[in-house]
Design an enzyme around this catalytic site. Structure first.
Site, PDB file in Angstrom:
ATOM      1  CG  HIS A 791      33.049  75.676  68.938  1.00  0.00           C
ATOM      2  ND1 HIS A 791      32.403  75.432  67.756  1.00  0.00           N
ATOM      3  CD2 HIS A 791      32.090  76.006  69.840  1.00  0.00           C
ATOM      4  CE1 HIS A 791      31.104  75.596  67.931  1.00  0.00           C
ATOM      5  NE2 HIS A 791      30.882  75.948  69.186  1.00  0.00           N
ATOM      6  CD  GLU A 794      35.330  73.952  66.321  1.00  0.00           C
ATOM      7  OE1 GLU A 794      34.373  73.191  66.562  1.00  0.00           O
ATOM      8  OE2 GLU A 794      35.186  75.090  65.855  1.00  0.00           O
ATOM      9  CG  HIS A 888      33.239  76.991  63.588  1.00  0.00           C
ATOM     10  ND1 HIS A 888      32.721  76.608  64.797  1.00  0.00           N
ATOM     11  CD2 HIS A 888      32.784  78.242  63.357  1.00  0.00           C
ATOM     12  CE1 HIS A 888      31.970  77.588  65.270  1.00  0.00           C
ATOM     13  NE2 HIS A 888      31.976  78.597  64.415  1.00  0.00           N
ATOM     14  CD  GLU A 973      32.240  73.599  60.624  1.00  0.00           C
ATOM     15  OE1 GLU A 973      33.256  73.193  61.237  1.00  0.00           O
ATOM     16  OE2 GLU A 973      31.166  73.866  61.183  1.00  0.00           O
TER      17      GLU A 973
END
Ligand SMILES: [Zn+2]
Length: 1125
Positions: A791, A794, A888, A973
């Site tokens: 992504h 990110e 991420h 994350e």
């Protein structure tokens, strides 16, 4: 207890004293029930069951005295106790009994006032705790008789008020409210809302509340809008506002706002309010409310009402589609439009009646869990044939490499790489020559000049954009920019570790972007070093959003005050010319990872900014990165990004954007720093140009006060990390390590759609010798596969990856140990094209690459196709990775955490009937999280979960777990904001902390190979290191709360669900009680007592206060024992 038990106390005339003194009366609810139903057993044995609710006593209007007594007792019991008691009575048919009694009284020729009032009062009190009262009334055909009763009693204020409250609770049911509306309920009740008066205000308040309740039904609301009630309500509001100078009727004014709120739940209502100059009225009344503390409760509903009615306005861009479109293989031009179009919704209705947020709720999440055991446990067929895997042999050179140089002492292996580096460096050397030409005043002149120089070999994006913008041109440095750059680089550039502006320039010259970027952003060119000071989360000032919204509304009311000057437009190059003397800031974003589509100056120091959608797409506005110049020092500038899409943001919870100042960098402080005050994120009145699935936008607003005038600054969503930065970093890393110790290979996994190489890095330890045993040991090391940045928005994931890469290449003993026991396969950027073109979520195919892992298409998602291919290959040669982790960033949570996959936990969580006891699952998937919780300060174990969701079945983590059989397959994350636990609590995350996380992740892999490490030469020689590794490092333990999501924002982000029913319910009891006292004439609205009029005399005032507190806090403590025991 027996509900039909004998009624021993009914014969007593003083029911009240009985209730207090009777020893059996331990449970007041039971007493109450007995008193209602017991007579039935005397008259018609056997007793009626509660649900039959046809007690003759309550319907026997002759027996007035008994009935009154009973009503009194009930009222007393219900008022003094907790809601539990009331709900008990409701569950036993209390509502039906009262409705039946009311029907009977209402049907009699002349209703007995002394019974009617207490009955209505009790029904209102009971009813507002019975969410089904409306349905019950409708079923028993009691709704319209009460409306009739009201009609007959409009002149009788107290009775009218009592009827109104009962009608109000009937409106809990939409169909009952609709029924009342269809039977002239709106007209009858609206007439009772009088203009300002000091008489019978309780009845006026009751009418207003009931009118609002009626309007909660959509049909009534539309009916009211079409019949002109909006205008009437506005006039009433204005009248009360003007004449209620003592502010004694604030509740009525508030109730009028509730009416307006509901009547504007539909488009016609909103249009009527705007047409009747309601916005002006509301805005001006708010101003006076803001300055008066006693009117504070009116501000919020007024502001919410104005937000709701503010006419929708499409963002001022030509089309919602990204400015960047790219022809896709096998698709017609603008295929992305078609792709995105499938998500669009053709509906033009923006009725706003649906206040639901797009975020999934807890139950939705649970429903999303995979419960199909086949899907959880059975490996799917491969998506390609085995013969296709041969191509990946070359991507595992470590398995064939013969390490000749270990014996010969030559460094043949690295010579190719050095040649490449030299090529880069020589290109880089030419960079400054390009920059040598003095530039004009504006950016574009400089660019044009450069473009006019054919054969220079490098595009002019080597220039380091900031260097030739206003700062330098005004500093008298025009003559010798090149020399200055070199001097500055000498002086400051070397301080950024693992970065070299020359290498960066060379790398960037090979980067292919859709728009053909020709300018470098200064921070990427120059490099960033984490500042030494910790950056606390920003404090949110009270009512900051309210202030912003009011400013937005003032804009709407006074458009003539606005400048509305487009100062930057990606689609219109002519708008970019920034003159030397201008009252506007200068914006620019046409550089790698840049994202700003348009900038509009709205006030002298305020700018609306519009973000570009992801390439080939019309959505995903979140990432931003742009240059701003032409500022004055120490002047606050307000920036509003007006087309954000997410329903909430960490910007509401202490997060700040980041800023890089060229001038600061040149003075030796090349830092991205967190900046911005008055930050908030809220739903605005803008909408997409063309209707989409999610047809609403949000504003991120923040104010920046620049430290220096005539600076060039860069603002971004998060610390940028470009594709060229990655290329630079890999080159620098390779240059830094000893190739005889570290096996480091950078290869090309594949080319992206735009033709950029997607790097694949292999890191492991070189064998100590070329002996067969040593080579075999190397080739048998388990694999760890790390990926990041699928992504593009990110960027935090890239900083974490940078930390991992640097650690793995370092001389730390733990890193050496890791290299000796693992082979690391790293794809640091799975989506280079997205990163380069400033996208937030997607690749050039307009799709989220992390939803393509199940069946990646070679032509549209080549990096995913080949990443999966490489994993298939490892699988096919029996070398399935021990660990897979995809890095991420998370925009809604704090801390860093892992998502993994567990069959058992998924089945447990979903409440599946499958017996998990018979399932075998290796609990090893939890080891890494547990280690991280101990050693990584930013890590939060409580935020981790191991649930397999259907909506995530095509993500890397789930596919690698399911198809490759990797037990430890994770998504890691990292927050964009900061931590709410551990030693970083209250601090925003910087690149240092992100890099540290990457390091810690690698360290957490050591315990998995504890036995092998024990044989590690280096560690054996330094036993203290082993101790550190296993016994503490930092012994960090996160102290998490179990709430891993943020609490609701302090101010309403949305404006749809500003609720008002609770307030009505809170005050209803008090008003009902007050209505029982005194005459119609002396009734007053001010400060009604909340308690019943029938307070037992022995109850001390203090205990009543305790009671009301307990009820208020909804603690269902039944203290009836104390009261009645
Ligand atoms: Zn992500």
């Amino acid at each position: 207890m027996d509900p039909d038990g004998p009624a021993r106390y009914i014969s007593a005339s003083g029911a009240k004293s009985c209730a207090v003194t009777a020893p059996e009366a331990r449970d007041p609810a039971l007493v109450a029930r007995q008193r209602v139903y017991a007579p039935a057993s005397l008259v018609h044995a056997p007793a009626a069951s509660a649900s039959r609710a046809n007690s003759p006593l309550l319907t026997d209007s002759e027996n007035t005295e008994s009935l009154l007594n009973i009503l009194n007792v009930l009222d007393e019991l219900l008022s003094a106790g907790t809601d539990r008691r009331i709900h008990y009575m409701i569950s036993k048919g209390g509502s039906e009994a009262l409705l039946m009694a009311l029907l009977s009284v209402a049907r009699s020729s002349s209703p007995n006032d002394s019974v009617l009032l207490p009955l209505l009062h009790l029904l209102a009190k009971l009813g507002h705790r019975d969410r089904k009262i409306g349905l019950k009334a409708e079923k028993m055909e009691a709704a319209l008789p009460v409306l009739d009763l009201l009609r007959q009693n409009v002149k009788h204020a107290r009775r009218a008020a009592a009827c109104l409250w009962v009608l109000q609770v009937f409106c809990y049911s939409v169909s009952t409210a609709t029924l009342l509306g269809k039977n002239r309920g709106l007209d009858i009740i609206f007439k009772l809302i009088s203009p300002h008066t000091t008489k019978q205000t309780r009845t006026v308040k009751a009418a207003t509340d009931t009118f609002a309740a009626l309007l909660q039904a959509g049909l009534n609301s539309r009916l009211a809008a079409s019949r002109g009630y909006v205008s009437g309500l506005l006039k009433l509001y204005e009248d009360w506002h003007q004449k209620d100078t003592e502010n004694t009727a604030v509740p009525i004014r508030r109730a009028l706002l509730h009416c307006l709120h509901h009547v504007t739940g539909n488009r016609a209502g909103r249009a009527a309010l705007v047409a009747d100059r309601g916005m002006e009225l509301l805005y001006h009344t708010t101003q006076s409310c803001l300055s008066n503390q006693s009117l504070a409760s009116l501000v919020e509903p007024t502001v919410q009402l104005m937000r709701r009615c503010h006419p929708k306005c499409p963002v001022p861009v030509r089309s919602g589609h990204s400015v960047y479109s790219y022809p896709l293989p096998g698709w017609p031009v603008l295929a992305g439009d078609m792709l995105a179009g499938s998500q669009d919704c053709s509906s033009e209705d923006d009725s706003d009646d649906d206040p639901r947020s797009d975020e999934p709720t807890c139950t939705e999440l649970d429903e999303d869990l995979e419960t199909d055991l086949n899907k959880l446990c059975v490996k799917p067929e491969p998506d390609r044939g085995m013969e296709q895997l041969d191509q990946y042999v070359s991507l595992c050179p470590e398995l064939r490499h013969d390490f000749q140089d270990l014996d010969s002492g030559t460094e043949e292996e690295s010579s190719d790489e050095e040649a490449l580096l030299n090529r880069y460096l020589s290109l880089g050397d030419r960079g400054p020559r390009c920059r040598g030409r003095p530039t004009g005043d504006g950016h574009d002149q400089g660019n044009l000049k450069s473009q006019d120089q054919p054969g220079e070999g490098l595009p002019e994006h080597l220039r380091g954009r900031g260097l030739h913008s206003s700062y330098l041109s005004k500093s008298g440095a025009k003559k010798d920019v090149c020399g200055m750059v070199e001097r500055l680089l000498e002086k400051h550039g070397a301080f950024v570790p693992n970065h070299d502006p020359h290498v960066y320039t060379a790398a960037a010259s090979c980067t292919k972007s859709v728009p053909g970027f020709s300018v470098l952003a200064f921070p990427d060119f120059w490099g960033h070093r984490a500042p030494s000071c910790r950056e606390r989360m920003a404090e949110r000032k009270p009512n900051v959003q309210r202030g912003k919204v009011l400013e937005d509304i003032r804009r709407y009311l006074h458009p003539e005050d606005l400048i509305n000057k487009v100062v930057f437009d990606l689609e219109d190059p002519s708008s970019r010319s920034c003159s030397e003397r201008s009252d506007s800031l200068c914006f620019f974003s046409k550089f790698e990872s840049g994202n700003l589509r348009k900038a509009i100056q709205v006030r002298s120091h305020e700018y609306d900014l519009i973000l570009n959608a992801d390439a080939n797409c019309s959505q995903h506005h979140q990432w931003f990165y742009f240059e701003v110049s032409g500022m004055e020092a120490d002047v606050p500038y307000r920036f509003n990004i007006i087309n954000c899409e997410k329903a909430n943001s960490q910007f509401n919870y202490g997060m700040q954007p980041v800023l890089f100042s060229v001038r600061e960098a040149l003075e030796g402080r090349p830092h991205w720093v967190r900046v911005g005050s008055n930050i908030c994120y809220y739903r605005n009145h803008f909408c997409p140009v063309r209707p989409q699935k999610c047809n609403r936008y949000y504003t991120l607003t923040f104010t920046v006060t620049f430290q220096h005038g005539e600076d060039v600054c860069y603002l971004a969503y998060h610390y940028p990390y470009t594709y060229s930065a990655l290329q630079t970093h890999l080159q620098m890393l390779q240059r830094s390590l000893d190739p005889r110790k570290v096996f480091f290979q950078q290869q090309n996994l594949c080319n992206t759609l735009a033709g950029n190489p997607c790097p694949l890095v292999t890191i492991t330890a070189c064998p100590p010798s070329r002996r067969w045993n040593d080579l075999q040991q190397l080739r048998n090391r388990p694999y760890v596969v790390l990926t990041a940045r699928v992504h593009p928005g990110e960027s935090n994931a890239s900083w974490v990856m940078k930390g991992s890469l640097e650690f793995l290449c370092s001389e730390e003993p733990a890193a050496q140990a890791l290299r000796e026991v693992y082979i690391f396969k790293i794809i640091p950027m799975l989506n280079p094209d997205g990163v380069i073109n400033g996208s937030h979520r997607c690749s050039l195919n307009g799709q989220d690459l992390n939803r393509q892992w199940m069946k990646p298409e070679l032509s549209l998602s080549p990096t995913i196709f080949h990443a999966k291919g490489l994993l298939y290959y490892l699988n096919s040669i029996g070398r399935t990775p021990l660990v897979f982790c995809d890095y991420h960033g998370h925009s809604r949570k704090k801390n860093v955490f892992l998502y993994g996959c567990s069959v058992k936990e998924t089945l447990w969580q979903s409440g599946s009937a499958i017996d998990t006891a018979t399932l075998k699952e290796d609990p090893g998937y939890r080891t890494i999280s547990k280690t991280l919780d101990r050693i990584a300060p930013a890590f939060s174990l409580n935020s981790c979960n191991y649930l397999v969701e259907r909506s995530r079945e095509s993500t890397a983590r789930v596919v690698v777990w399911r198809e490759m059989g990797v037990l430890r397959s994770y998504t890691m994350e990292s927050t964009y904001n900061g931590c709410d636990q551990g030693i970083y609590k209250g601090l925003q995350t910087g690149t240092r902390e992100l890099e540290e996380m990457g390091l810690k992740f690698c360290q957490s892999l050591l315990p998995l190979r504890r036995n092998s490490i024990l044989h590690s030469r280096k560690l054996i020689s330094q036993p203290s290191l082993l101790y550190d590794l296993y016994n503490g490092l930092q012994d960090h333990q996160s102290h998490n709360s179990f709430e891993d999501d943020e609490p609701p924002c302090v101010e309403e982000i949305e404006y749809l669900n500003a609720s008002c029913t609770e307030h009505m319910a809170d005050t209803l009891d008090a008003e009902v009680n007050a209505n029982g006292l005194g005459s119609d004439e002396d009734e007053e609205l001010r400060r009604p007592e909340r308690k019943s009029r029938l307070i037992p005399c022995f109850m001390h005032r203090a205990s009543l206060d305790t009671l009301s507190q307990k009820r208020g806090s909804r603690q269902a403590t039944d203290i009836s024992g104390q009261l009645f025991g």
